[in-house]
Scaffold this motif. Structure first.
Motif, PDB file in Angstrom:
ATOM      1  N   HIS A 163       0.828  -1.202   0.000  1.00 44.97           N
ATOM      2  CA  HIS A 163       0.000   0.000   0.000  1.00 44.97           C
ATOM      3  C   HIS A 163       0.868   1.260   0.000  1.00 44.97           C
ATOM      4  O   HIS A 163       0.531   2.256  -0.649  1.00 44.97           O
ATOM      5  CB  HIS A 163      -0.939   0.002   1.207  1.00 44.97           C
ATOM      6  N   PHE A 201      -4.494  -2.168  -5.907  1.00 49.04           N
ATOM      7  CA  PHE A 201      -4.790  -1.643  -4.577  1.00 49.04           C
ATOM      8  C   PHE A 201      -6.177  -2.087  -4.113  1.00 49.04           C
ATOM      9  O   PHE A 201      -6.354  -2.483  -2.955  1.00 49.04           O
ATOM     10  CB  PHE A 201      -4.692  -0.124  -4.595  1.00 49.04           C
ATOM     11  N   ILE A 216      -6.492  -4.362  -0.800  1.00 52.26           N
ATOM     12  CA  ILE A 216      -7.135  -3.874   0.413  1.00 52.26           C
ATOM     13  C   ILE A 216      -8.354  -4.720   0.763  1.00 52.26           C
ATOM     14  O   ILE A 216      -8.710  -4.864   1.942  1.00 52.26           O
ATOM     15  CB  ILE A 216      -7.501  -2.383   0.250  1.00 52.26           C
TER      16      ILE A 216
END
Length: 446
Positions: free
Chosen positions: A111, A164, A168
């Motif tokens: 991240h 991403f 996540i």
């Protein structure tokens, strides 16, 4: 010079967990690359590319400025959305699992890399945009090649954004959180076991040694041990570190004991090798993994969440971590090249770790038969493992007895009580397997 290098490495290791660390490095790289491209544009790189591959170069100043402005605005929007998703993930993890898992989630390198790519691209596009002079009519004077690089970076940002979203969504799943904590703790424990000698040397009694006090406040995160070993050898002293790793150290409390009195300058030199932080990381302190996994399991058993399946999963991970911890010595001693003891670090012993974990489960899970059965299966497995000290076996038996007594007072159903009695009586209550025995039998556990 070596001392400064060790301190620098220790400092870098400390700040790697900060969410802004890698984005800052990427931003510096993006800015530096933009300056480099402006320099290359003055040397005629766009003219060279335009002559050989004209299809790749934008030769209109207005088009280049509009395109870069549009791409930069889009990346900023994506970055804001990504940051919002991180905040939602952290809030959900804190509410459903444990606030202790937040430092590990924040320090997720993938991240940080993605946020760094966003920032680097934004800075690159901005400085490339500044380098475009709308009054120049000569197509050879436009930074067309730099604009092309900006477009490529933007495409990379789009790919990073897709990754991403996937990452996540995976990171917030409890199984992945537990597996991540377990993996870091296992790696740390195995590293300590590799560096641990078969038999710890005897360390002198330090009760009459000179005590020195902390000049800072914070969590004792790590220490530049190689520097301290050099100091001990050069000065002919022995040193004992009093707080255990992960402990919150207050200013002016005892932090070290030294075999003889030393001057203030040397004290400052010794204390400068201690790193303090306001947060804790499993990579530095494996004991934190036991705390985090336990808190997740207890939170799962709360009435607001009521998720026994997660609690059972936490017991599985704790079982494996305890099995590895059984092989480790309770004392951590660093020696000189001649095997003379130099430094002793206070560590949390196995009995204390086991007690702190079990007191939580006994308090909050003793009414749930599925968790109780799982805990007895854990004890049965651990009692069949190789151990470093016979005292570990005694600690396991004591905790199993406490669990049995607490459960009998909570559960009233005769059938459930019979099941618990059978599980408790099936535990091997005598004998132990020393670490040197490599042929431990772990069959018929369940």
């Amino acid at each position: 010079m070596k001392s400064l290098y060790n301190k620098f490495i220790s400092f870098i290791h400390t700040i790697q967990g900060k969410i802004a660390f890698y984005p800052t490095l990427f931003s510096i790289a993006g800015f530096s690359f933009a300056i480099l491209m402006l320099y290359l544009e003055k040397k005629g790189i766009s003219a060279f590319v335009l002559e050989h591959v004209p299809q790749l170069v934008i030769n209109n100043a207005d088009t280049a400025k509009t395109l870069l402005s549009f791409l930069t605005g889009g990346i900023i929007s994506i970055m804001v959305f990504s940051f919002s998703m991180v905040m939602v993930m952290l809030n959900q993890a804190s509410s459903n699992f444990s606030p202790r898992v937040l430092p590990d989630l924040i320090s997720n390198r993938s991240h940080q890399y993605i946020l760094g790519i966003y920032l680097a691209t934004i800075l690159y596009n901005i400085f490339t945009l500044v380098g475009i002079n709308p009054r120049e009519t000569d197509k050879y004077q436009l930074p067309g090649f730099s604009v092309l690089i900006g477009i490529i970076f933007t495409v990379i940002c789009l790919g990073a954004f897709l990754y991403f979203i996937h990452s996540i969504s995976q990171a917030i799943q409890i199984n992945n959180i537990l597996d991540n904590i377990y993996g870091k703790a296992k790696e740390r424990l195995e590293s300590l076991l590799e560096n641990e000698s078969e038999k710890a040397p005897n360390f002198p009694d330090s009760s009459n040694w000179k005590t020195y006090y902390s000049s800072k406040t914070g969590y004792f995160q790590n220490v530049a041990i190689n520097n301290l070993k050099d100091v001990c050898e050069d000065q002919g002293i022995q040193l004992k570190i009093l707080p255990f790793q992960g402990m919150f150290v207050l200013q002016e409390i005892p932090i070290i004991q030294i075999s003889k009195e030393i001057d203030n300058n040397l004290v400052k030199q010794v204390l400068s090798n201690f790193n303090f932080a306001r947060g804790e990381f499993v990579e530095d302190n494996y004991v934190l993994a036991f705390k985090q996994i336990t808190e997740i399991g207890i939170k799962a058993m709360s009435p607001g969440i009521n998720d026994p399946g997660t609690a059972l999963s936490t017991i599985d991970y704790l079982t494996e971590l305890f099995a590895i911890r059984l092989k480790k010595n309770d004392r951590t001693i660093f020696t000189s090249k001649n095997s003379d003891p130099l430094i002793e670090i206070t560590t949390v012993n196995f009995r204390e770790i086991l007690y702190q974990v079990m007191v939580s489960y006994r308090t909050y899970c003793k009414h749930d038969l599925s968790c109780i059965q799982k805990l007895f299966i854990m004890f049965k497995y651990l009692l069949l493992q190789e151990i470093h000290f016979p005292e570990y076996h005694d600690a396991l038996i004591e905790e199993a007895k406490l669990l049995y007594e607490d459960t009998k007072q909570t559960i009233t159903n005769a059938t459930d009580l019979k099941r618990i009695e059978e599980l408790y009586q099936s535990l091997p209550k005598q004998g132990h397997k020393q670490l040197k025995n490599k042929n431990s039998n772990t069959e018929n556990i369940i």
